[in-house]
Motif scaffolding. Structure first.
Motif, PDB file in Angstrom:
ATOM      1  N   VAL A   1      40.220  43.412  41.058  1.00 37.64           N
ATOM      2  CA  VAL A   1      40.797  44.735  40.785  1.00 37.64           C
ATOM      3  C   VAL A   1      39.730  45.637  40.173  1.00 37.64           C
ATOM      4  CG1 VAL A   1      41.603  44.098  38.444  1.00 37.64           C
ATOM      5  CG2 VAL A   1      42.780  45.913  39.710  1.00 37.64           C
TER       6      VAL A   1
ATOM      7  N   TYR B   1      24.293  43.659  34.049  1.00 40.14           N
ATOM      8  CA  TYR B   1      24.804  43.792  32.679  1.00 40.14           C
ATOM      9  C   TYR B   1      25.348  42.457  32.213  1.00 40.14           C
ATOM     10  CZ  TYR B   1      28.793  44.270  35.771  1.00 40.14           C
ATOM     11  OH  TYR B   1      29.686  44.055  36.792  1.00 40.14           O
TER      12      TYR B   1
ATOM     13  N   GLU C   1      32.395  49.176  35.855  1.00 42.98           N
ATOM     14  CA  GLU C   1      32.557  49.390  37.302  1.00 42.98           C
ATOM     15  C   GLU C   1      31.463  50.319  37.838  1.00 42.98           C
ATOM     16  OE1 GLU C   1      34.330  47.390  38.863  1.00 42.98           O
ATOM     17  OE2 GLU C   1      35.968  46.791  37.545  1.00 42.98           O
TER      18      GLU C   1
ATOM     19  N   PHE D   1      28.402  48.140  38.151  1.00 42.70           N
ATOM     20  CA  PHE D   1      28.581  47.255  39.302  1.00 42.70           C
ATOM     21  C   PHE D   1      28.337  48.000  40.617  1.00 42.70           C
ATOM     22  CE2 PHE D   1      31.678  45.847  42.567  1.00 42.70           C
ATOM     23  CZ  PHE D   1      31.114  44.631  42.879  1.00 42.70           C
TER      24      PHE D   1
ATOM     25  N   THR E   1      37.919  41.442  37.643  1.00 43.27           N
ATOM     26  CA  THR E   1      37.654  42.832  37.991  1.00 43.27           C
ATOM     27  C   THR E   1      36.567  42.862  39.063  1.00 43.27           C
ATOM     28  OG1 THR E   1      35.947  43.031  36.301  1.00 43.27           O
ATOM     29  CG2 THR E   1      38.215  43.594  35.652  1.00 43.27           C
ATOM     30  N   ASN E   2      36.442  44.000  39.758  1.00 42.68           N
ATOM     31  CA  ASN E   2      35.311  44.166  40.675  1.00 42.68           C
ATOM     32  C   ASN E   2      34.010  43.806  39.969  1.00 42.68           C
ATOM     33  OD1 ASN E   2      37.211  45.287  42.398  1.00 42.68           O
ATOM     34  ND2 ASN E   2      36.324  47.345  42.420  1.00 42.68           N
ATOM     35  N   SER E   3      33.936  44.218  38.710  1.00 44.03           N
ATOM     36  CA  SER E   3      32.724  44.032  37.907  1.00 44.03           C
ATOM     37  C   SER E   3      32.564  42.610  37.395  1.00 44.03           C
ATOM     38  CB  SER E   3      32.726  45.040  36.751  1.00 44.03           C
ATOM     39  OG  SER E   3      33.998  45.084  36.107  1.00 44.03           O
TER      40      SER E   3
END
Lengths: 168, 168
Positions: free
Chosen positions: B6, A25, A16, A19, B38-40
């Protein structure tokens, strides 16, 4: 690199932050499959598996080791192809002078791979006496040259700003 | 409950702490599917979807809201069935006097659901002025009665010990 199972709190603190800071990545499972689990039992899908990172090291500036409950069994499973690939990849990144980042067992793996000689590293307190060439400290995190380490997933937050600064 | 996408760092700080402390849990996606991101950008598989938590509230002692990049669009998507289910579930847990836990937008949702009246809550600083019945503070986290809130995912670590203590 994410071991199987991986500590999700550790893995996603890195991801995160990358990001949010525009740092690209890819996540490689240290496994035969991209479907791995967190310690907490949630299935996650990584981008690829570790064997496919071999030979591609020049495409990356840094390697992150995301620790997890796979590691207490590492010595029993050290001969598994995915673990041998992981150690080979760590060695290659280290030998090329690229940035190595990791928490918990990470510092010990960098030591075993022979790429942290004389470097200060933060590792899980239980592992401190096991390091050979690296210098284990009691600090929550350490940055020494290209080696970025945190004691556990609970101290990654203290390290992450320095990691982001180096990679941005 | 995990929104889609999330913040993985937030979600897994809760889940790994629960796992390590022997606190059982199920993860419900605030979505039509258990496959969320995920956000990422990592796909994770939740145990179930939020609509199936409706009517099952008595099986749980607490509800955790795991925030994420779905939330800046919440007002545009408030009428989506999964968001209506989420708000209904929050209201039911609150009305039954069960523990409510959340970070970032969490405190605001507890306020909108009408179950944080007069309670001190920690919320994302941008949202502080939007709260109606709850009392937004500048603290990194707040525990007031059965309401456990953290400002952002970066301050969950300060809250988690109190959450674990309450649930263990």
């Amino acid at each position: 690199m994410a071991v199987n199972p991986v500590n999700g709190s550790g893995l996603f603190q890195y991801l995160e932050a990358f990001f949010e800071n525009g740092i690209s990545y890819q996540v490689f499972a240290v496994a035969d499959t991209t479907g791995i689990k967190t310690n907490s039992g949630i299935t996650i899908r990584t981008d690829d598996v570790i064997t496919n990172l071999k030979g591609q090291e020049d495409e990356f500036d840094a390697l992150v080791f995301a620790c997890g409950d796979a590691m207490p069994m590492f010595s029993e499973n050290a001969s598994a192809p995915y673990n041998q690939d992981m150690m080979a990849v760590i060695a290659t990144f280290g030998q090329k002078g690229k940035i190595l980042i990791g928490h918990c067992v990470g510092g010990m793996l960098f030591d075993i791979a022979g790429v942290a000689s004389g470097r200060r590293v933060a590792v899980h307190p239980f592992l401190k006496s096991a390091l050979q060439q690296a210098v284990a400290t009691d600090a929550p995190f350490e940055v020494d040259g290209t080696i970025y380490t945190a004691q556990t997933e609970s101290t990654i937050s203290a390290l992450i700003d320095k990691v982001v600064e180096a990679l941005k």
